[in-house]
Design a protein around this motif. Structure first.
Motif, PDB file in Angstrom:
ATOM      1  N   SER A 184       2.397   6.895  -9.985  1.00 32.70           N
ATOM      2  CA  SER A 184       3.392   6.225  -8.926  1.00 32.70           C
ATOM      3  C   SER A 184       3.972   7.507  -7.738  1.00 32.70           C
ATOM      4  O   SER A 184       3.581   8.517  -7.912  1.00 32.70           O
ATOM      5  N   GLN A 219       1.444  -0.009   0.883  1.00 32.92           N
ATOM      6  CA  GLN A 219       0.971  -0.952  -0.043  1.00 32.92           C
ATOM      7  C   GLN A 219       0.115  -1.992  -0.696  1.00 32.92           C
ATOM      8  O   GLN A 219      -0.265  -2.501  -1.705  1.00 32.92           O
ATOM      9  N   LYS A 261      -2.964  -3.216  -3.216  1.00 33.20           N
ATOM     10  CA  LYS A 261      -2.473  -3.766  -4.467  1.00 33.20           C
ATOM     11  C   LYS A 261      -4.231  -4.739  -4.115  1.00 33.20           C
ATOM     12  O   LYS A 261      -4.545  -5.758  -4.974  1.00 33.20           O
ATOM     13  N   THR A 302      -1.891  -2.757  -7.729  1.00 32.12           N
ATOM     14  CA  THR A 302       0.018  -1.828  -7.740  1.00 32.12           C
ATOM     15  C   THR A 302       0.006  -1.635  -6.397  1.00 32.12           C
ATOM     16  O   THR A 302      -1.275  -1.193  -5.475  1.00 32.12           O
ATOM     17  N   SER A 303       1.228  -1.622  -6.464  1.00 34.53           N
ATOM     18  CA  SER A 303       1.488  -1.155  -4.668  1.00 34.53           C
ATOM     19  C   SER A 303       1.847   0.339  -4.129  1.00 34.53           C
ATOM     20  O   SER A 303       1.488   1.059  -3.346  1.00 34.53           O
ATOM     21  N   GLU A 363      10.707  -8.276  -8.057  1.00 33.60           N
ATOM     22  CA  GLU A 363       9.110  -7.701  -8.003  1.00 33.60           C
ATOM     23  C   GLU A 363       8.254  -7.037  -7.937  1.00 33.60           C
ATOM     24  O   GLU A 363       7.572  -6.054  -7.693  1.00 33.60           O
ATOM     25  N   GLU A 400       7.968  -2.952  -8.866  1.00 32.64           N
ATOM     26  CA  GLU A 400       7.174  -3.263 -10.104  1.00 32.64           C
ATOM     27  C   GLU A 400       7.673  -2.359 -11.797  1.00 32.64           C
ATOM     28  O   GLU A 400       6.788  -1.972 -12.056  1.00 32.64           O
TER      29      GLU A 400
END
Length: 440
Positions: free
Chosen positions: A218, A255, A259, A264-265, A285, A288
């Motif tokens: 992340s 993002q 995705k 995934t963002s 949401e 995540e």
């Protein structure tokens, strides 16, 4: 070279260490011929079933203990420091460093700049990796210490050297690549500075860090924090409402890309960007699983969701009470809205929410974690506070009831002549304390 010795401060009753006769004041020198640098070495080497532990007793006698135990069984020893070593201080002079923007005369510990990789695993601290030598990277990989949280700021080598004011800071990508090759999970952050590492530089950093998915799990983007104590420091500008909207648009674009391509963002904006841009917080949401919560990513959404969930569990009644809540500018609108939700279910509870401006550090500082006792007292001295004043837990030192300016919680309570109650970060605690679940 003199061996590093680790002083035992306590021995757990019934433990292997007690059976071996170890006592507080004894010092551990080696385990199976290996010198112990810190807690990670110690935990690694005591996993073996057969140990030879070199001890220097408190009477300065050297002895070797032969220990047979179950694999991974602990010895039952406590040391002077949980790290078993001194903290490593920061060797950078970052243009955005908050500690450089602090006023003089505060307690000494507030001026310590840590950049210790070991605290990344123990406490979740973000580190620049500039303090790390080859042996440090080797140890992370050997022990598979994870996750490691990295303050990247930019992947442009020349720009990173400038921002950190450290000519050795430009090798960040080499270090991240080595950790990724060893499959070490990582998280990263960018402190965004207007006109410096934003715009195209932000695009570059997001793109290049995204290349290390899934091991770079992340990335958070937070705006630089500016106090009024910036004399003789690098000239940094505030982000405007329009700037914040552009940053959010830029992040949302990335993002969507991640995705579609990686599922995934990956990159997330901290709550400050939404507040500054005047935009609503995204749904749960969006975050995540709140992987960057400690960086202020999703804290407000999580609080809102938890408060709403708790209120749904309650039937509401006519109980009567007068309370007050003090918070900083950043969270103020959210806290006001949450107070209204509580009052709708409990109309007999009167809630006053006060916004505390930060005169101590300057009004550009808007987070509750940097509020001081004196600013709270100055704002609330003549206000109606009701039966109790509520404050968020992050206004206090982690292990003491003391504010940043060394005013104690008792001193604040005495000055305002009202009981003060601390609310933890969970929404359930927020609701329960305001309505006082003991009232009927």
């Amino acid at each position: 070279m003199k061996k590093q010795l680790h002083v035992i401060t306590a021995v757990e009753p019934g433990s292997i260490a007690e059976e071996c006769g170890l006592e507080p004041g004894d010092r551990i020198a080696e385990i199976n011929g290996n010198e112990i640098e810190d807690i990670f070495d110690y935990q690694y080497y005591i996993q073996d079933e057969f140990l030879n532990v070199l001890v220097l007793t408190k009477d300065d006698e050297e002895c070797m203990l032969e220990i047979e135990k179950e694999e991974d069984e602990d010895l039952g020893i406590l040391f002077e420091s949980s790290l078993m070593d001194e903290y490593h201080s920061c060797c950078n002079k970052c243009i955005f460093c908050f500690i450089d923007q602090m006023p003089p005369g505060m307690r000494e510990t507030l001026y310590f700049k840590d950049d210790d990789s070991r605290l990344s695993f123990l406490q979740g601290n973000y580190i620049t990796l500039t303090n790390m030598k080859e042996k440090d990277l080797d140890r992370i990989i050997r022990y598979h210490l994870a996750p490691i949280n990295i303050s990247v700021h930019t992947t442009n080598p020349e720009l990173r050297c400038q921002m950190l004011h450290n000519r050795f800071a430009g090798d960040i990508m080499d270090k991240i690549r080595r950790l990724a090759d060893a499959e070490i999970p990582m998280n990263s952050q960018i402190v965004l500075c207007k006109g410096i590492n934003d715009g195209e530089e932000l695009d570059r950093t997001i793109r290049e860090l995204g290349d290390f998915l899934p091991f770079m799990e992340s990335l958070s983007v937070v705006p630089v924090g500016l106090t009024k104590y910036r004399e003789n420091l690098y000239n940094l500008e505030e982000f405007t409402k329009e700037d914040a909207a552009k940053v959010l648009e830029q992040i949302h674009g990335w993002q969507e890309h991640f995705k579609e391509t990686r599922g995934t963002s990956f990159v997330h904006a901290s709550d400050e960007w939404f507040i500054l841009a005047g935009q609503d917080f995204p749904s749960e949401e969006y975050y995540e699983g709140y992987g960057q919560l400690e960086n202020g990513v999703g804290m407000m959404r999580l609080l809102i969701t938890e408060v709403e969930n708790r209120l749904e569990e309650l039937e509401g009644d006519s109980r009567k009470r007068k309370v007050s809540i003090a918070t900083a500018k950043l969270a103020y609108p959210t806290i006001v809205n949450l107070a209204r939700k509580i009052q709708k279910k409990y109309p007999g509870i009167e809630i006053h929410v006060y916004c505390i401006m930060n005169h101590f550090f300057g009004e550009k500082v808007t987070v509750s974690g940097l509020l001081t006792g004196q600013d709270i007292i100055a704002k609330l001295k003549e206000q109606e506070l009701g039966d109790v004043l509520f404050l968020p837990a992050n206004v206090l030192k982690a292990d003491e009831d003391i504010f940043l300016d060394d005013i104690s919680l008792k001193e604040l309570s005495d000055s305002l002549q009202v009981p003060v109650n601390i609310i933890q970060s969970e929404g359930e605690d927020f609701v329960n304390k305001i309505i006082d679940t003991d009232l009927r």
